[in-house]
Design a protein around this motif. Structure first.
Motif, PDB file in Angstrom:
ATOM      1  N   GLU A  88      10.880   7.119 -39.431  1.00  0.00           N
ATOM      2  CA  GLU A  88      11.909   7.148 -38.384  1.00  0.00           C
ATOM      3  C   GLU A  88      11.408   6.483 -37.107  1.00  0.00           C
ATOM      4  N   PHE A  89      10.172   6.788 -36.713  1.00  0.00           N
ATOM      5  CA  PHE A  89       9.611   6.173 -35.511  1.00  0.00           C
ATOM      6  C   PHE A  89       9.453   4.666 -35.689  1.00  0.00           C
ATOM      7  N   LEU A  90       8.967   4.251 -36.859  1.00  0.00           N
ATOM      8  CA  LEU A  90       8.791   2.818 -37.115  1.00  0.00           C
ATOM      9  C   LEU A  90      10.124   2.075 -37.074  1.00  0.00           C
TER      10      LEU A  90
ATOM     11  N   ASN B  74       0.790  10.231 -38.981  1.00  0.00           N
ATOM     12  CA  ASN B  74       0.795   9.911 -37.556  1.00  0.00           C
ATOM     13  C   ASN B  74       1.871   8.889 -37.198  1.00  0.00           C
ATOM     14  N   LEU B  75       2.521   8.312 -38.234  1.00  0.00           N
ATOM     15  CA  LEU B  75       3.463   7.215 -38.023  1.00  0.00           C
ATOM     16  C   LEU B  75       4.623   7.386 -38.999  1.00  0.00           C
ATOM     17  N   SER B  76       5.679   8.035 -38.559  1.00  0.00           N
ATOM     18  CA  SER B  76       6.801   8.358 -39.444  1.00  0.00           C
ATOM     19  C   SER B  76       7.702   7.151 -39.665  1.00  0.00           C
TER      20      SER B  76
ATOM     21  N   ASN C  11      13.169   3.154 -35.767  1.00  0.00           N
ATOM     22  CA  ASN C  11      13.977   3.332 -34.562  1.00  0.00           C
ATOM     23  C   ASN C  11      13.311   2.819 -33.293  1.00  0.00           C
ATOM     24  N   GLU C  12      11.992   2.963 -33.205  1.00  0.00           N
ATOM     25  CA  GLU C  12      11.295   2.611 -31.981  1.00  0.00           C
ATOM     26  C   GLU C  12      10.478   1.321 -32.082  1.00  0.00           C
ATOM     27  N   VAL C  13       9.765   1.168 -33.190  1.00  0.00           N
ATOM     28  CA  VAL C  13       8.879   0.010 -33.328  1.00  0.00           C
ATOM     29  C   VAL C  13       9.637  -1.230 -33.785  1.00  0.00           C
TER      30      VAL C  13
ATOM     31  N   SER D  34       2.760   2.090 -30.097  1.00  0.00           N
ATOM     32  CA  SER D  34       2.977   2.773 -31.372  1.00  0.00           C
ATOM     33  C   SER D  34       1.815   3.668 -31.776  1.00  0.00           C
ATOM     34  N   HIS D  35       0.675   3.579 -31.058  1.00  0.00           N
ATOM     35  CA  HIS D  35      -0.546   4.291 -31.461  1.00  0.00           C
ATOM     36  C   HIS D  35      -0.913   3.931 -32.902  1.00  0.00           C
TER      37      HIS D  35
END
Length: 264
Positions: free
Chosen positions: A244-246, A240-242, A248-250, A113-114
């Motif tokens: 959507e990314f959290l 740096n951490l949207s 859908n991916e995380v 997730s960086h």
């Protein structure tokens, strides 16, 4: 109202409990005033934080110093935590076997997730980090083991509240309300929304609600050995951490991680 939502809290009768030792509680409140990254505090600072009279704090710090829980700095005229306090904390952390088991998995998620992935436990109205993993990316949150974050307005804290039983949750939120009656309605509504999303999404979110420039998600769990509830979050700077990314991916990886921890 959903049965999981926060009802109107009732006044606690803790102060009326004949088994409750007020002097001991006050001494522990003084020790709890020391936060991660702070070394020295004076009696006035301790009084302000603990909401106790300075005269009471002076007697407590004298006693705690005699017992080794505080150490007095003559040059600064302030106190630092003594070796007895450090020994207690070290003994507690050493018994948390989950930390050693969880760390490689947490580091893997942090690298993916960086971001920063942290494991926390409740201490009164705060969550305390007991393990912390950062990615090698330069832009991550700088919160170390021992750091405190609020329980009622963070993803980690709200995940804990969602996982806790209604009696414990109501007791915590009663004290939150007593601390800030003005902000209580918005805090209550935020907790209610988080409990609902915990059941629909499998996690609690905080997209700028704790700090405007921080996004995070969290899941809480009770280890299989019957120890206290733990909460694990993944968070970082919003740019740096949207969300959507959290989500859908995380999120699926975090839920899978917690399922593994529950079986431990």
């Amino acid at each position: 109202m959903n049965e999981e939502q926060v009802p109107v809290v009732q006044k606690s009768n803790a102060k009326e409990d004949r088994h409750f030792v007020t002097a001991l509680a006050r001494g522990l409140e003084v020790l709890a005033c020391f936060r991660s990254g702070e070394k020295l505090l004076g009696n006035q600072e301790l009084a302000d934080r603990s909401k106790l009279p300075k005269s009471t704090v002076s007697r407590l710090t004298y006693t705690l110093t005699k017992l080794g829980y505080l150490q007095y700095d003559d040059d600064m005229g302030k106190y630092r935590l003594g070796t007895a306090s450090l020994a207690l904390g070290s003994a507690m952390l050493s018994k948390l076997d989950i930390r050693q088991f969880a760390r490689p998995y947490m580091q893997e998620l942090a690298d993916f997730s960086h971001a920063t992935v942290s494991l926390g436990m409740r201490d009164r109205l705060s969550m305390i980090y007991v393990e912390n993993c950062r990615s090698q990316a330069a832009l991550t949150l700088r919160l170390d083991v021992g750091a405190r974050i609020p329980i009622a307005i963070t993803a980690m804290g709200r995940a804990y509240l969602a996982e806790a039983g209604s009696t414990e949750r109501n007791d915590i939120l009663e004290r939150v309300r007593e601390l800030d009656e003005m902000k209580w309605p918005s805090i209550r509504d935020g907790v209610n929304r988080s409990i609902e999303e915990y059941h629909t999404l499998g996690c609690c979110t905080s997209f700028g609600s704790w700090q405007r420039d921080v996004n995070a998600i969290a899941v809480a769990f009770k280890p299989n050995n019957g120890s206290a509830i733990l909460s694990i979050n993944c968070g970082g700077p919003a740019f740096n951490l949207s969300p959507e990314f959290l989500l859908n991916e995380v999120r699926p990886r975090l839920i899978e991680l917690v399922d593994r921890f529950r079986r431990t």
